[in-house]
Scaffold this active site. Structure first.
Site, short mmCIF file in Angstrom:
data_model
loop_
_atom_site.label_atom_id
_atom_site.label_comp_id
_atom_site.label_asym_id
_atom_site.label_seq_id
_atom_site.Cartn_x
_atom_site.Cartn_y
_atom_site.Cartn_z
N TRP A 116 0.84 -1.32 0.04
CA TRP A 116 0.11 -0.03 0.05
C TRP A 116 0.98 1.15 -0.04
O TRP A 116 1.95 1.31 0.87
CB TRP A 116 -0.83 0.01 1.27
N ASP A 176 -1.00 -5.46 9.42
CA ASP A 176 -1.92 -4.54 9.11
C ASP A 176 -3.28 -5.17 8.60
O ASP A 176 -3.04 -5.99 7.60
CB ASP A 176 -1.16 -3.73 7.72
N LYS A 183 -13.27 -0.54 6.01
CA LYS A 183 -14.11 -1.50 5.06
C LYS A 183 -15.42 -2.33 5.45
O LYS A 183 -16.25 -2.42 5.04
CB LYS A 183 -12.92 -2.23 4.26
#
Length: 473
Positions: free
Chosen positions: A203, A284, A320
């Site tokens: 990311w 993460d 999310k």
């Protein structure tokens, strides 16, 4: 700047011209004067910076013009920052007036109609919260106690020994990014000689987060462009060759940007290598429950490390899986080998958070606690996660079928092998440019597409754009 002043009296002891000359000598100011400067001096005794002192106009004194000094900014040397590579995609998308345009850049869930989605369970939880009329007082530095309890249990399991033994601590933070940033600051302070290893690719914001915290980072091998899959051998080699005590940032599930995850057997080998080398894992976890539709399946990698008694840091996000993008709700967790160390680490995480943002926002924390703490709403949430994950899986299958039909000579199995919100297409920057310029499909330059922003109705159009780009560019 030339400005006209009325009602200013003459003062031979302190003239405006003298004031200008002194200011120019001291700061190298640039002056712009009036075309017709004043013929008499006027009283300009500043009371404070930027203020002028004036007396009533003397009899017969004509209207006068004064002169301001304009100094160059002390920050004039600051360079223009480059546009954000992901948010810049959205700006380009908005400027396009084509009816066929698609925004596959930003990682946010969309309905089949390509509209933002508020989970029904979130609406119910907010209605209950409104009925309670809870106050808006500050939370503790480390967050809402009810939220911390449920976020640990969701991550590690309600029966985890690390929770029961007090070896796990959680600090509510500003979603995944804020949690990573607090963790990065902690590493900079308490493991200053350790290098952080990020997957290649990763990311994009990972690099910014650790670099801005003053933490040195390097890449470890992860993605194999030849197979459009995991370079497991390269990853293991880099873990084993890294200096002992390094930090490895691992994506708990639904790797961003590739969508390529290790198998559970591979996770076991990764855990063994990290444990043997004395590395620290920093997970993460941004998509728990959103990747596969199962909270347990998506937490399996973290729970494996915990079951082996391994120390680790874990960042969590509820952007999310609960659709709470704008609420900025997440946590930084530390799982340590003993309770005393966990308590001390928790206190230092709080100390770092205090200096960064004082304490976290309350609304999102109450939402998570409300949903997880109510059995009926918790079940409804799990059903909605399954629905969202299922829609993305269905879109993957449609895209794969269209691609295979239109370009049978190419292996597109990676589309359905990958998991979660993203697919790493292998498109080159030139091919990505063709996607946007000719087909009005917007995506990041590395070839990542967000399948959460694709509808089943648009899958064939995307396949046409991809095939054209593969073949002709």
């Amino acid at each position: 700047l030339t400005t006209s002043f009325n009602h200013l009296t003459v003062d031979p002891c302190y003239t405006l011209q003298k004031h200008i000359e002194m200011a120019a000598m001291m700061s190298g100011s640039m002056m712009k004067t009036a075309a017709k400067p004043a013929t008499k001096s006027v009283n300009m005794r500043p009371r404070a910076a930027g203020q002028l002192s004036a007396r009533p106009q003397a009899k017969g004194l004509a209207r006068k013009q004064a002169v301001y000094c304009v100094s160059a900014s002390q920050l004039a040397g600051v360079e223009q920052a480059p546009p954000d590579p992901i948010l810049g995609v959205t700006e380009a998308f908005k400027a396009d007036d084509s009816p066929d345009k698609l925004n596959l850049g930003v990682g946010a869930y969309r309905t089949e109609e390509l509209q933002p989605y508020i989970l029904e369970v979130v609406k119910k939880a907010e209605a209950k919260m409104l009925e309670k009329m809870e106050n808006k007082e500050y939370l503790p530095i480390d967050g809402l106690p009810a939220f911390k309890k449920c976020t640990q249990e969701l991550l590690l399991g309600a029966d985890a020994s690390s929770i029961a033994d007090g070896r796990a601590v959680a600090c509510q933070s500003l979603s995944g990014t804020g949690s990573l940033r607090v963790g990065a600051a902690f590493l900079n302070r308490y493991l200053p000689d350790a290098t952080v290893y990020l997957s290649n690719p990763t990311w994009g914001n990972h690099k910014n987060i650790f670099a801005d915290a003053g933490v040195e980072w390097k890449h470890y091998r992860y993605f194999d462009p030849e197979t459009v899959g995991l370079d497991f051998a390269g990853m293991m080699e880099d873990i084993n060759n890294a200096p002992s005590g390094s930090v490895f940032v691992l994506h708990g599930c639904a790797h961003n940007p590739t969508g390529v995850d290790p198998t559970m057997d591979q996770w076991k080998e990764i855990a063994a290598a990290i444990q043997e080398k004395g590395h620290l894992a920093f997970f993460d976890v941004a998509y728990q429950g959103f990747a596969s539709g199962s909270l347990e399946t998506d937490a399996a990698s973290v729970r494996l490390f915990d079951s082996l008694g391994m120390e680790m840091l874990v960042s969590q996000s509820y952007s999310k899986n609960l659709g709470l993008y704008g609420e900025r709700i997440g946590a930084i967790n530390a799982i340590l080998s003993d309770k005393e160390t966990a308590t001390k680490v928790g206190s230092q995480l709080k100390r770092l958070a205090r200096a960064m943002y004082s304490n976290p926002p309350v609304h999102g924390a109450r939402l998570v606690a409300e949903v997880v703490g109510d059995e009926a709403m918790f079940d409804e949430w799990k059903a909605e996660m399954e629905m969202m994950a299922g829609r993305i899986t269905g879109v993957r299958e449609k895209l794969y079928n269209h691609l295979t039909e239109k370009m049978p000579e190419k292996d597109f199995s990676f589309v359905t092998r990958q998991i979660g919100m993203f697919s790493f297409t292998g498109l080159t920057p030139a091919q990505v440019e063709n996607m946007s310029n000719k087909w009005h499909v917007y995506m990041t330059k590395d070839g990542r597409i967000s399948l959460a922003g694709l509808s089943a109705a648009k899958a064939e159009y995307l396949a046409d754009a991809m095939v054209d780009s593969y073949k002709n560019h």
